[in-house]
Design an enzyme around this catalytic site. Structure first.
Site, PDB file in Angstrom:
ATOM      1  N   LEU A  61      45.183  76.571  23.632  1.00 33.43           N
ATOM      2  CA  LEU A  61      45.474  75.471  22.692  1.00 33.43           C
ATOM      3  C   LEU A  61      44.604  74.243  22.965  1.00 33.43           C
ATOM      4  O   LEU A  61      44.597  73.305  22.166  1.00 33.43           O
ATOM      5  CB  LEU A  61      46.960  75.101  22.748  1.00 33.43           C
ATOM      6  N   ASN A  92      43.872  76.684  31.263  1.00 33.01           N
ATOM      7  CA  ASN A  92      42.535  76.128  31.519  1.00 33.01           C
ATOM      8  C   ASN A  92      42.220  74.946  30.608  1.00 33.01           C
ATOM      9  O   ASN A  92      41.229  74.920  29.894  1.00 33.01           O
ATOM     10  CB  ASN A  92      41.446  77.201  31.422  1.00 33.01           C
ATOM     11  N   ASP A 152      43.408  82.223  33.980  1.00 35.39           N
ATOM     12  CA  ASP A 152      42.554  82.812  32.948  1.00 35.39           C
ATOM     13  C   ASP A 152      41.341  81.943  32.622  1.00 35.39           C
ATOM     14  O   ASP A 152      41.437  80.728  32.511  1.00 35.39           O
ATOM     15  CB  ASP A 152      43.334  83.052  31.660  1.00 35.39           C
ATOM     16  N   ASN A 278      34.527  86.709  26.658  1.00 33.74           N
ATOM     17  CA  ASN A 278      34.740  87.152  28.026  1.00 33.74           C
ATOM     18  C   ASN A 278      36.147  87.726  28.186  1.00 33.74           C
ATOM     19  O   ASN A 278      37.102  86.997  27.976  1.00 33.74           O
ATOM     20  CB  ASN A 278      34.553  85.969  28.982  1.00 33.74           C
ATOM     21  N   ASP A 305      43.967  86.075  22.888  1.00 33.29           N
ATOM     22  CA  ASP A 305      42.922  85.316  23.583  1.00 33.29           C
ATOM     23  C   ASP A 305      42.229  84.366  22.596  1.00 33.29           C
ATOM     24  O   ASP A 305      41.004  84.182  22.646  1.00 33.29           O
ATOM     25  CB  ASP A 305      41.900  86.218  24.275  1.00 33.29           C
TER      26      ASP A 305
HETATM   27  O1  DOR Z   1      36.175  84.373  25.997  1.00 33.67           O
HETATM   28  C1  DOR Z   1      36.948  83.740  26.693  1.00 33.67           C
HETATM   29  N1  DOR Z   1      37.260  82.460  26.407  1.00 33.67           N
HETATM   30  N2  DOR Z   1      37.483  84.327  27.764  1.00 33.67           N
HETATM   31  C2  DOR Z   1      38.182  83.636  28.671  1.00 33.67           C
HETATM   32  O2  DOR Z   1      38.619  84.220  29.609  1.00 33.67           O
HETATM   33  C3  DOR Z   1      38.392  82.185  28.506  1.00 33.67           C
HETATM   34  C4  DOR Z   1      38.311  81.801  27.099  1.00 33.67           C
HETATM   35  C5  DOR Z   1      38.184  80.316  26.885  1.00 33.67           C
HETATM   36  O3  DOR Z   1      38.936  79.547  27.498  1.00 33.67           O
HETATM   37  O4  DOR Z   1      37.365  79.915  26.056  1.00 33.67           O
END
Ligand code: DOR
Length: 430
Positions: A61, A92, A152, A278, A305
């Site tokens: 978010l 994160n 994550d 990712n 994700d």
């Molecule tokens: O593609 C991704 N974006 N993988 C992740 O593990 C983190 C995420 C992000 O926070 O943008």
């Protein structure tokens, strides 16, 4: 809780025969045929499939810190538009959600926005730095009642820290959600390692970097007797390890993203960073294995994700672009295309993988409940016959980085209800 009363007429619960559902005082109070209530608002749901409100275990978010890419308000609005009644907000952010203060802030912002429930995920390590455990207990005891912990974006690569985290969350039945990526094997990695990464001249992200961490972590979870959840599984080899761990009876669950169920690394040949994610998009063989694993339950859940990124962070050369793609508003359509229209899952299976099991994994008691009298009125009405072309500028998210721009996808969310209150009606945000 809503004080309005709705009679949803002629919806097909989990794709079964048409039935009416009465929603009053925030709950489903009756399911049957020919139902009515005086003064109720009637929703004509003929031809629509009713599912329990979707639950996402993996949403970014971006608030606090990157409100230019998404906010709790815009991200949860996008979630409601996608049929979700609850999301887990990844840690994160900036500052990182590694204290009771930050998780309470995110939780409170979610309540104020009101589009869906927000369950903050707590960081496993301070600042996601992988050096010291964060205040897991304080986050668990906070008003946000955190039960899912994850670094994550980063992997908890230190085996001792991972072991300690698994031991710690056991006390309150929590779960560690691992972003499985052996960091030394993925330095500067840009896309799936294979023939194509060689041809394109992009540094490879080998599947073994994911598989090695999953193998270690299922063993650790078994050793500790704790609960592990594996984020965004992307390779056929990972599926094999999970299948083995589950055959042992270990307490391990896993999720797959919609994009890993539909897209392959071939898309990197465009050098369009909208396809940079990712873990990376992998091969058609991996996609087939992931679909099969979701169908047979080896992979428990679909998780989006949803990773919104600003124009500046995404519209640049591949190597400089951020990892991640939007997911909330297209997840159900992608699952319909990849799993329902291929005959791998029916709608009951979709409800199980996108609502029932994610709610169970995240310990969210009032979500993922059966569509029957006595359940909280969290539900989504989907038109499976609709087809829509994805226009990034028509999305509710603040960001535009959808990998499905211009693509036609099946299905459309017509309405979403949160404890009896519509958050989306007639395909529009309420
Ligand atoms: O593609 C991704 N974006 N993988 C992740 O593990 C983190 C995420 C992000 O926070 O943008």
């Amino acid at each position: 809780m809503s004080t309005r009363t709705f009679v949803v007429k002629g919806a097909r619960p989990l794709g079964a025969d048409p039935a009416d559902l009465v929603l009053e005082d925030g709950a489903i109070t009756e399911v049957g045929t020919g139902l009515s209530r005086s003064g109720a608002e009637v929703v004509d749901a003929g031809g629509l499939v009713a599912l329990p409100g979707l639950v996402d275990l993996h949403t970014h978010l971006r608030e606090p810190g990157r409100e230019d890419a998404e906010t709790v308000q815009t991200g949860t609005a996008a979630a409601a538009m996608g049929g979700f009644s609850a999301v887990h907000a990844m840690a994160n952010t900036d500052p990182v959600a590694d204290t009771a203060g930050v998780v309470e802030q995110v939780w409170r912002l979610g309540r104020e926005a009101g589009h869906c429930d927000v369950h903050p995920v707590g960081a496993v390590t301070v600042g996601l730095a992988g050096r010291a455990l964060a205040e897991l207990g304080a986050m668990a005891e906070s008003a946000a009642r955190v039960r899912v912990f994850s670094d994550d974006g980063n992997c908890v690569s230190d085996a001792v820290l991972m072991r300690r985290a698994l031991e710690y969350v056991k006390a309150f039945g929590g779960v560690v959600a691992q972003h499985a990526q052996e960091p030394r094997l993925t330095v500067d990695a840009q896309m799936n390692e294979g023939e194509l990464s060689g041809v394109l001249g992009l540094a490879g992200w080998p599947a073994v970097a994911e598989e090695a961490v999953i193998a270690r972590d299922v063993l650790l979870a078994a050793h500790v007797g704790s609960r592990l959840h594996v984020c965004h599984v992307s390779s056929a080899g990972s599926v094999e390890i999970l299948r083995w761990a589950k055959s042992k009876g270990w307490n391990v669950t896993a999720e797959v993203t919609p994009h890993h169920l539909l897209l392959t690394d071939e898309l990197a040949t465009s050098y369009d960073p909208v396809f940079k994610v990712n873990p990376p998009l992998r091969t058609a063989e991996d996609v087939a294995a992931l679909r099969e694993a979701l169908a047979d339950g080896t992979i428990d859940a679909v998780a989006t994700d949803h990773a919104p990124h600003s124009h500046e962070d995404k519209d640049c050369e591949w190597a400089a672009a951020a990892f991640g793609m939007l997911g909330l508003e297209t997840a159900l359509s992608v699952v319909q295309e990849a799993m329902v229209e291929t005959g791998l899952l029916d709608w009951a299976g979709v409800a199980d993988r996108m609502s029932v099991r994610p709610a169970r994994i995240g310990l969210v008691e009032d979500q993922g409940r059966p569509l029957q009298a006595g359940s909280p009125a969290n539900l989504v009405l989907v038109d499976p016959a609709a087809r829509r072309r994805i226009d990034p500028f028509a999305l509710t998210s603040r960001s535009r980085n959808t990998p499905y721009a211009g693509r036609e996808l099946p299905g459309a969310v017509v309405a979403t209800f949160l404890r009896g209150r519509p958050t989306v009606l007639d395909g529009k945000l309420v």
